[in-house]
Design a protein around this motif. Sequence first.
Motif, PDB file in Angstrom:
ATOM      1  N   VAL A   1       0.854   3.977  -3.045  1.00 51.34           N
ATOM      2  CA  VAL A   1       0.457   5.376  -2.835  1.00 51.34           C
ATOM      3  C   VAL A   1       1.593   6.295  -3.252  1.00 51.34           C
ATOM      4  O   VAL A   1       1.384   7.324  -3.917  1.00 51.34           O
ATOM      5  CB  VAL A   1       0.081   5.616  -1.361  1.00 51.34           C
ATOM      6  N   ARG A   2       2.804   5.921  -2.893  1.00 51.67           N
ATOM      7  CA  ARG A   2       3.962   6.748  -3.243  1.00 51.67           C
ATOM      8  C   ARG A   2       4.140   6.800  -4.758  1.00 51.67           C
ATOM      9  O   ARG A   2       4.357   7.855  -5.344  1.00 51.67           O
ATOM     10  CB  ARG A   2       5.212   6.184  -2.577  1.00 51.67           C
TER      11      ARG A   2
ATOM     12  N   LEU B   1       8.236  -4.349  -6.639  1.00 43.11           N
ATOM     13  CA  LEU B   1       6.872  -4.637  -6.189  1.00 43.11           C
ATOM     14  C   LEU B   1       6.600  -6.144  -6.125  1.00 43.11           C
ATOM     15  O   LEU B   1       5.943  -6.640  -5.205  1.00 43.11           O
ATOM     16  CB  LEU B   1       5.859  -3.975  -7.131  1.00 43.11           C
TER      17      LEU B   1
ATOM     18  N   LEU C   1       0.838  -1.204   0.000  1.00 39.57           N
ATOM     19  CA  LEU C   1       0.000   0.000   0.000  1.00 39.57           C
ATOM     20  C   LEU C   1       0.870   1.250   0.000  1.00 39.57           C
ATOM     21  O   LEU C   1       0.666   2.163  -0.805  1.00 39.57           O
ATOM     22  CB  LEU C   1      -0.930   0.004   1.218  1.00 39.57           C
ATOM     23  N   GLN C   2       1.856   1.286   0.879  1.00 39.56           N
ATOM     24  CA  GLN C   2       2.754   2.446   0.962  1.00 39.56           C
ATOM     25  C   GLN C   2       3.414   2.707  -0.367  1.00 39.56           C
ATOM     26  O   GLN C   2       3.488   3.832  -0.842  1.00 39.56           O
ATOM     27  CB  GLN C   2       3.882   2.158   1.948  1.00 39.56           C
ATOM     28  N   ARG C   3       3.948   1.647  -0.935  1.00 36.97           N
ATOM     29  CA  ARG C   3       4.671   1.762  -2.197  1.00 36.97           C
ATOM     30  C   ARG C   3       3.746   2.232  -3.303  1.00 36.97           C
ATOM     31  O   ARG C   3       4.123   3.059  -4.133  1.00 36.97           O
ATOM     32  CB  ARG C   3       5.290   0.403  -2.539  1.00 36.97           C
TER      33      ARG C   3
END
Lengths: 406, 351
Positions: B222-223, B309, B218-220
Amino acid sequence: MKQGQVRQGGTVESLSRDKQGIHLFRSNLFDIAPPESTTVLRHEVRAFLAKELADGSFVPECDAWIAGFSPEFSMKLGQRGWLGMSWPRPYGGHERSALDRLVVTEELLAAGAPVAAHWIADRQTGPLLLRYGTEEQCLRFLPAIARGECYFAIGMSEPDAGSDLAAIRTSARRVEGGWQLQGRKIWTSWAHQAHCLLVLCRTSPPGKDRHVGMSQMIIELASPGVSTQPIISISGQHHFNEVIFDDVFVSDAMVLGRIDHGWEQVMGELAFERSGPERSLSTFPLLVELIRQLGPQPDEPATEAVGRLVARLWTLRYMSLAVAHLLNSGIAPDVEAALVKDQGTRFEREVAEVTRTLLPSTPALDAPERLNALLAQALLTAPSYTLRGGASEILRGIVARRLEQS
Amino acid sequence: MSDIQDLIIQTATQVFEDHCTTETLRLAEGGVWPAELWAVLEQTGLPLASLPETVGGSGGSLSDALAVLRIAGQFAVPLPLAETYLASWILAASGVALPSGPLTVAFTRGDTAAFQFRRRASTWKMTGIASRVSWARHARQLVALGQSEDGPCLALLAPGRGTISPDQNLAGEPRDTISFADVEVTEVVPLAVTPDWIWSRAALTRSVLMVGALEGMLQRTVRYASERVQFGRPISRFQAIQQQLALLAGEVAASRTSVEAAALIAEQEDEATAAIAIAKIRVGEAAGQAAAIAHQVHGAMGYTYEYPLHFLTKRLWTWRDESGSESEWARWLGQHIAAQGAEALWPFLTT
């Protein structure tokens, strides 16, 4: 490599940069073991419901918190101290914890009990009065709400202002001693039988910031100039209405909170509206009936489908509890509530969709078989789940904006 | 969250940030054991969290160990950390002092008779074969679960004493077959926990790892969406992307909630199988949808081996199948619910 450094093409960096990550539920999960008094309360409510069912005073229905209007039932709850539970005693409340209130409400929802008459007043109008109301308003309305005798409807949406609430046109102009209200509200459930309506209106023209210049006013539905017209839903049910204000006089004493600061008030009201367990339990009576009809040894596809549904509902319940915990800590759980409502309402519809794949059915509202009646209720009300109280797409936008900020 | 747990999370995050790079992951997928990463981790004492000091652990609660595991999942750490915890819990419960080094567990679902132990004078002989043993070829010690004439039991021995046929899961993590033919073991200990307990705790550790991977993903994502510019603006400005990110965040939040609930219950009760089943089901369901969204938002770039990813998404795709898939656990849960009857559903949900 230091945190956050990225070589060309992203070849050498660690997968995670932030120490805490994006964690929407900031509260630690509440205590699993509730206090003894809460467990006792839960069993009291169950005993009450069992008796009511045995007496035939109600039949469990899907969506009963919207459609099941019963002053008799609301007053029984009021008599038992199960309305206005967390409010101060001087206002007719019982000063019980938010957890206690949650326990009572989820028991009523799971039972498919007819709680629609008092639901809005108890869930959001009362808390809003406590936060923004005058002493006079609190004394006038809160004890009656807590007795289950005074019912409120929501006056927010208009024909041209649904998701875009700031586009409302209902307006009030200043007159001596109060305001003159002009306009119309729509989707006002039970306005034709409620006592009052909490109306969001414009008291100043929209400036650069569209959110400035709105106010909330308490309208007695019996006032001169107020008329209601039914809006029938696709199921043939009547709970929605259009309410028209034709130069309705509202005294200063009936203004809630501060003039022109209605937007922040209504956002608080929406937080109360969106944070409840009703957003995953509307079709619970159907789920129970499904399991009843499947019997003690269903085939593999059925057991798997039931297992998946129960896992989802269990999780949703814990998410609801986490939201209630946030609300109770004084944090506005807008994003968290939006997220839970989005998933919960999808789940509510899923119960109906799964049921019809597992059992033969001929859904009809007046069917003698419980399964067929409940399935019809669920199918015909399902489109509204993901629209009412905030359309899912809007809610996802709220979540996305929080993600952008983290 | 306690101060100690905050410190644990900070320490784990720092270790993995510094020593578990994309290069580490690539090498691991190619079969290279990340010795330095394990050494640094072991030095922090984190693999001993939740284990009683009486057997050489560092104390603390179950949730401390699971916090480390969640962070490990976030970084796709290519180590048998979950396996080391599981092996250690079994050993600790059975009164065996904890060995150092990476550990793993060999068992067969619902059947501890993967290995047979026969007495031979003052010693034992062990025979049997177990497949899909995580990290067997790199573990220093193996907890082999089996059956003797006295009942369920375990032995602790070096995997190298058996014959290892290497195999792996979709993420390139070792899932070897190991066989022993009349191998001598000096000590066979009665198993103090049931096979169901072991299986459910394995599912819990797998669920926790998955939550970490989901959070990292999720973090990756969104970034990436905020950095990738197309049509003159970051793609995160487009509603189509925003809606998908919100759905992704929802699946991650649901996963985390169900796993935290299961962990709390497992900490307080011996019987936590239903809660763990629910967590494994919910996280498994989330994994598929979430990985699909993550790849979709990342576009073609996220489909390359070079972009990291896939270290997370491949783990999600494979971990959801391990320690019981959603289907298996859902069938177990559904049977449990159906047998108790419709009126018991609400009490079940509210206990």
